[in-house]
Motif scaffolding. Structure first.
Motif, PDB file in Angstrom:
ATOM      1  N   ILE A  86       0.850  -1.201   0.000  1.00 24.30           N
ATOM      2  CA  ILE A  86       0.000   0.000   0.000  1.00 24.30           C
ATOM      3  C   ILE A  86       0.882   1.245   0.000  1.00 24.30           C
ATOM      4  O   ILE A  86       0.606   2.230  -0.699  1.00 24.30           O
ATOM      5  N   GLY A  87       1.968   1.207   0.767  1.00 27.02           N
ATOM      6  CA  GLY A  87       2.898   2.334   0.792  1.00 27.02           C
ATOM      7  C   GLY A  87       3.557   2.566  -0.551  1.00 27.02           C
ATOM      8  O   GLY A  87       3.775   3.713  -0.957  1.00 27.02           O
ATOM      9  N   ALA A  88       3.874   1.485  -1.262  1.00 23.64           N
ATOM     10  CA  ALA A  88       4.488   1.633  -2.586  1.00 23.64           C
ATOM     11  C   ALA A  88       3.538   2.320  -3.563  1.00 23.64           C
ATOM     12  O   ALA A  88       3.953   3.170  -4.356  1.00 23.64           O
ATOM     13  N   ILE A  89       2.259   1.965  -3.488  1.00 24.22           N
ATOM     14  CA  ILE A  89       1.254   2.607  -4.340  1.00 24.22           C
ATOM     15  C   ILE A  89       1.150   4.087  -3.998  1.00 24.22           C
ATOM     16  O   ILE A  89       1.100   4.958  -4.876  1.00 24.22           O
ATOM     17  N   SER A  90       1.146   4.378  -2.688  1.00 27.60           N
ATOM     18  CA  SER A  90       1.022   5.764  -2.239  1.00 27.60           C
ATOM     19  C   SER A  90       2.223   6.610  -2.657  1.00 27.60           C
ATOM     20  O   SER A  90       2.066   7.735  -3.158  1.00 27.60           O
ATOM     21  N   THR A  91       3.433   6.085  -2.468  1.00 23.32           N
ATOM     22  CA  THR A  91       4.623   6.864  -2.823  1.00 23.32           C
ATOM     23  C   THR A  91       4.729   7.085  -4.327  1.00 23.32           C
ATOM     24  O   THR A  91       5.206   8.132  -4.776  1.00 23.32           O
ATOM     25  N   ALA A  92       4.279   6.115  -5.117  1.00 22.50           N
ATOM     26  CA  ALA A  92       4.271   6.299  -6.573  1.00 22.50           C
ATOM     27  C   ALA A  92       3.326   7.438  -6.953  1.00 22.50           C
ATOM     28  O   ALA A  92       3.656   8.283  -7.803  1.00 22.50           O
ATOM     29  N   ALA A  93       2.153   7.474  -6.307  1.00 23.91           N
ATOM     30  CA  ALA A  93       1.197   8.551  -6.574  1.00 23.91           C
ATOM     31  C   ALA A  93       1.764   9.900  -6.141  1.00 23.91           C
ATOM     32  O   ALA A  93       1.615  10.915  -6.842  1.00 23.91           O
ATOM     33  N   TYR A  94       2.412   9.922  -4.984  1.00 22.02           N
ATOM     34  CA  TYR A  94       3.019  11.165  -4.502  1.00 22.02           C
ATOM     35  C   TYR A  94       4.146  11.632  -5.418  1.00 22.02           C
ATOM     36  O   TYR A  94       4.330  12.842  -5.624  1.00 22.02           O
ATOM     37  N   ALA A  95       4.924  10.711  -5.949  1.00 21.80           N
ATOM     38  CA  ALA A  95       6.014  11.087  -6.854  1.00 21.80           C
ATOM     39  C   ALA A  95       5.468  11.855  -8.056  1.00 21.80           C
ATOM     40  O   ALA A  95       6.017  12.891  -8.454  1.00 21.80           O
ATOM     41  N   VAL A  96       4.375  11.366  -8.628  1.00 19.30           N
ATOM     42  CA  VAL A  96       3.752  12.037  -9.776  1.00 19.30           C
ATOM     43  C   VAL A  96       3.178  13.388  -9.347  1.00 19.30           C
ATOM     44  O   VAL A  96       3.356  14.409 -10.032  1.00 19.30           O
ATOM     45  N   LEU A  97       2.480  13.409  -8.199  1.00 22.10           N
ATOM     46  CA  LEU A  97       1.864  14.639  -7.699  1.00 22.10           C
ATOM     47  C   LEU A  97       2.905  15.725  -7.463  1.00 22.10           C
ATOM     48  O   LEU A  97       2.739  16.876  -7.905  1.00 22.10           O
ATOM     49  N   PHE A  98       3.986  15.387  -6.780  1.00 22.40           N
ATOM     50  CA  PHE A  98       5.008  16.380  -6.457  1.00 22.40           C
ATOM     51  C   PHE A  98       5.757  16.834  -7.714  1.00 22.40           C
ATOM     52  O   PHE A  98       6.174  17.994  -7.805  1.00 22.40           O
ATOM     53  N   TRP A  99       5.931  15.941  -8.660  1.00 22.71           N
ATOM     54  CA  TRP A  99       6.571  16.341  -9.925  1.00 22.71           C
ATOM     55  C   TRP A  99       5.699  17.353 -10.651  1.00 22.71           C
ATOM     56  O   TRP A  99       6.214  18.327 -11.213  1.00 22.71           O
ATOM     57  N   GLN A 100       4.387  17.143 -10.628  1.00 22.50           N
ATOM     58  CA  GLN A 100       3.467  18.090 -11.246  1.00 22.50           C
ATOM     59  C   GLN A 100       3.531  19.461 -10.577  1.00 22.50           C
ATOM     60  O   GLN A 100       3.337  20.491 -11.222  1.00 22.50           O
ATOM     61  N   TYR A 112      12.176   7.225  -5.036  1.00 22.75           N
ATOM     62  CA  TYR A 112      13.158   6.347  -4.388  1.00 22.75           C
ATOM     63  C   TYR A 112      12.478   5.366  -3.431  1.00 22.75           C
ATOM     64  O   TYR A 112      12.821   4.181  -3.363  1.00 22.75           O
ATOM     65  N   LEU A 113      11.483   5.857  -2.668  1.00 25.42           N
ATOM     66  CA  LEU A 113      10.833   5.017  -1.666  1.00 25.42           C
ATOM     67  C   LEU A 113      10.028   3.878  -2.285  1.00 25.42           C
ATOM     68  O   LEU A 113       9.913   2.806  -1.688  1.00 25.42           O
ATOM     69  N   THR A 114       9.473   4.096  -3.466  1.00 26.70           N
ATOM     70  CA  THR A 114       8.606   3.081  -4.070  1.00 26.70           C
ATOM     71  C   THR A 114       9.305   1.731  -4.214  1.00 26.70           C
ATOM     72  O   THR A 114       8.804   0.717  -3.712  1.00 26.70           O
ATOM     73  N   PRO A 115      10.471   1.642  -4.856  1.00 24.08           N
ATOM     74  CA  PRO A 115      11.153   0.333  -4.907  1.00 24.08           C
ATOM     75  C   PRO A 115      11.853  -0.010  -3.596  1.00 24.08           C
ATOM     76  O   PRO A 115      12.036  -1.194  -3.277  1.00 24.08           O
ATOM     77  N   ALA A 116      12.266   1.009  -2.813  1.00 27.41           N
ATOM     78  CA  ALA A 116      12.981   0.750  -1.565  1.00 27.41           C
ATOM     79  C   ALA A 116      12.110   0.016  -0.548  1.00 27.41           C
ATOM     80  O   ALA A 116      12.634  -0.683   0.327  1.00 27.41           O
ATOM     81  N   LEU A 117      10.804   0.152  -0.682  1.00 26.28           N
ATOM     82  CA  LEU A 117       9.897  -0.519   0.252  1.00 26.28           C
ATOM     83  C   LEU A 117       9.952  -2.036   0.126  1.00 26.28           C
ATOM     84  O   LEU A 117       9.515  -2.747   1.033  1.00 26.28           O
ATOM     85  N   VAL A 118      10.494  -2.519  -0.979  1.00 23.72           N
ATOM     86  CA  VAL A 118      10.669  -3.972  -1.137  1.00 23.72           C
ATOM     87  C   VAL A 118      11.576  -4.505  -0.026  1.00 23.72           C
ATOM     88  O   VAL A 118      11.351  -5.598   0.512  1.00 23.72           O
ATOM     89  N   TYR A 119      12.605  -3.734   0.326  1.00 22.86           N
ATOM     90  CA  TYR A 119      13.523  -4.130   1.416  1.00 22.86           C
ATOM     91  C   TYR A 119      12.748  -4.336   2.719  1.00 22.86           C
ATOM     92  O   TYR A 119      12.943  -5.333   3.425  1.00 22.86           O
ATOM     93  N   GLN A 181      12.599   5.789   7.475  1.00 19.93           N
ATOM     94  CA  GLN A 181      12.136   4.589   6.774  1.00 19.93           C
ATOM     95  C   GLN A 181      13.076   3.414   7.010  1.00 19.93           C
ATOM     96  O   GLN A 181      12.632   2.274   7.191  1.00 19.93           O
ATOM     97  N   PHE A 182      14.379   3.684   7.051  1.00 22.20           N
ATOM     98  CA  PHE A 182      15.357   2.627   7.319  1.00 22.20           C
ATOM     99  C   PHE A 182      15.149   2.049   8.728  1.00 22.20           C
ATOM    100  O   PHE A 182      15.205   0.839   8.946  1.00 22.20           O
ATOM    101  N   LEU A 183      14.874   2.946   9.691  1.00 20.18           N
ATOM    102  CA  LEU A 183      14.583   2.499  11.056  1.00 20.18           C
ATOM    103  C   LEU A 183      13.274   1.718  11.107  1.00 20.18           C
ATOM    104  O   LEU A 183      13.168   0.696  11.795  1.00 20.18           O
ATOM    105  N   LEU A 184      12.285   2.191  10.363  1.00 21.67           N
ATOM    106  CA  LEU A 184      10.991   1.515  10.327  1.00 21.67           C
ATOM    107  C   LEU A 184      11.122   0.122   9.722  1.00 21.67           C
ATOM    108  O   LEU A 184      10.542  -0.851  10.231  1.00 21.67           O
ATOM    109  N   ASP A 185      11.883   0.021   8.641  1.00 19.66           N
ATOM    110  CA  ASP A 185      12.072  -1.270   7.979  1.00 19.66           C
ATOM    111  C   ASP A 185      12.685  -2.307   8.917  1.00 19.66           C
ATOM    112  O   ASP A 185      12.443  -3.511   8.777  1.00 19.66           O
TER     113      ASP A 185
END
Length: 245
Positions: A86-100, A112-119, A181-185
């Motif tokens: 769910i976080g990966a979906i959210s960060t992908a949406a935010y990446a597009v929003l902030f770029w706009q 960066y966070l979208t693929p990093a959440l796999v860890y 995020q690193f601490l959370l992971d």
């Protein structure tokens, strides 16, 4: 009319492997609660933003990013592994929003966070065998700081290469989010203190950028850091009690 043949019933629907596991997680009470909390909070945020004159029309991409982020954060507190997809979906949406919105640093951070959440998905392990909450051992702080510094310098170089600028609050959000995020992971309770700093910087940044729903979201997130720290401390206490029983 009967034929003498025994009555048959349709076989039960079964979903093997990953599908069955995902289906079970979606039926988890915490997941349902996260959806309800997300809808309620986005509704409250919009009503307040509308009454205050912060918005005239809805940005549906912003709404989607905020709702999924609320859900993800609630699941983090409840220690549910489903927070990661769910976080990966959210960060992908935010990446597009902030770029706009030409918030290059924030866009790259979320990209960066979208693929990093796999860890984090693999570090937490399945809910039934989830990694226990703990404190960061003193000897591990240099590693956390070094990884965060490398990620920050790489991201800041990329921001400059793309013609973006990084304000002090952008830098605080970037550094803080990577460390938190690193601490959370790794399920380290210090994550909530770092998130609190990130949230304060984000409130200012996103309101100034004309994203009131995203900014107001971080007001809730700031309060959630207290709930998250309390909830994780309770988890630690329960585990210690179980070990010593």
């Amino acid at each position: 009319m009967t034929t003498g043949q025994p009555a048959t019933t349709a076989p039960a629907l079964t979903v093997p492997g990953f599908g069955a596991n995902l289906y079970r997680q979606l039926r988890d009470r915490a997941v349902i609660e996260s959806a309800v909390v997300a809808v309620v909070l986005i509704g409250v945020s919009y009503v307040i933003a509308l009454a205050a004159g912060w918005v005239q029309t809805l940005n549906w991409l912003e709404v989607f990013a905020v709702v999924t982020s609320f859900s993800c954060t609630y699941l983090c507190v409840k220690q549910r592994r489903l927070n990661y997809p769910i976080g990966a979906i959210s960060t992908a949406a935010y990446a597009v929003l902030f770029w706009q919105q030409e918030l290059v640093a924030s866009a790259l951070l979320n990209a960066y966070l979208t693929p990093a959440l796999v860890y984090g998905w693999f570090r937490w392990r399945a809910d039934e065998q989830t990694r226990p909450v703990g404190f960061v051992a003193l000897r591990w702080w240099p590693a956390y700081i070094a990884v965060t510094a490398l990620a920050y310098f790489g991201a800041s170089a990329l921001v400059k290469a793309l013609g973006g600028q990084m304000a002090p609050t952008d830098a605080a959000i970037l550094i803080g989010t990577m460390l938190a995020q690193f601490l959370l992971d790794n399920k380290r309770i210090e994550t909530w203190a770092v998130w609190a700093v990130v949230n304060v910087a984000a409130i200012y940044t996103y309101f100034e950028a004309g994203l009131p729903l995203a900014g107001f979201q971080y007001v809730f997130f700031l309060g959630n850091t207290l709930y998250g720290a309390y909830s994780w401390r309770q988890s630690m206490a329960a585990r210690r009690a179980k070990v010593t029983a």
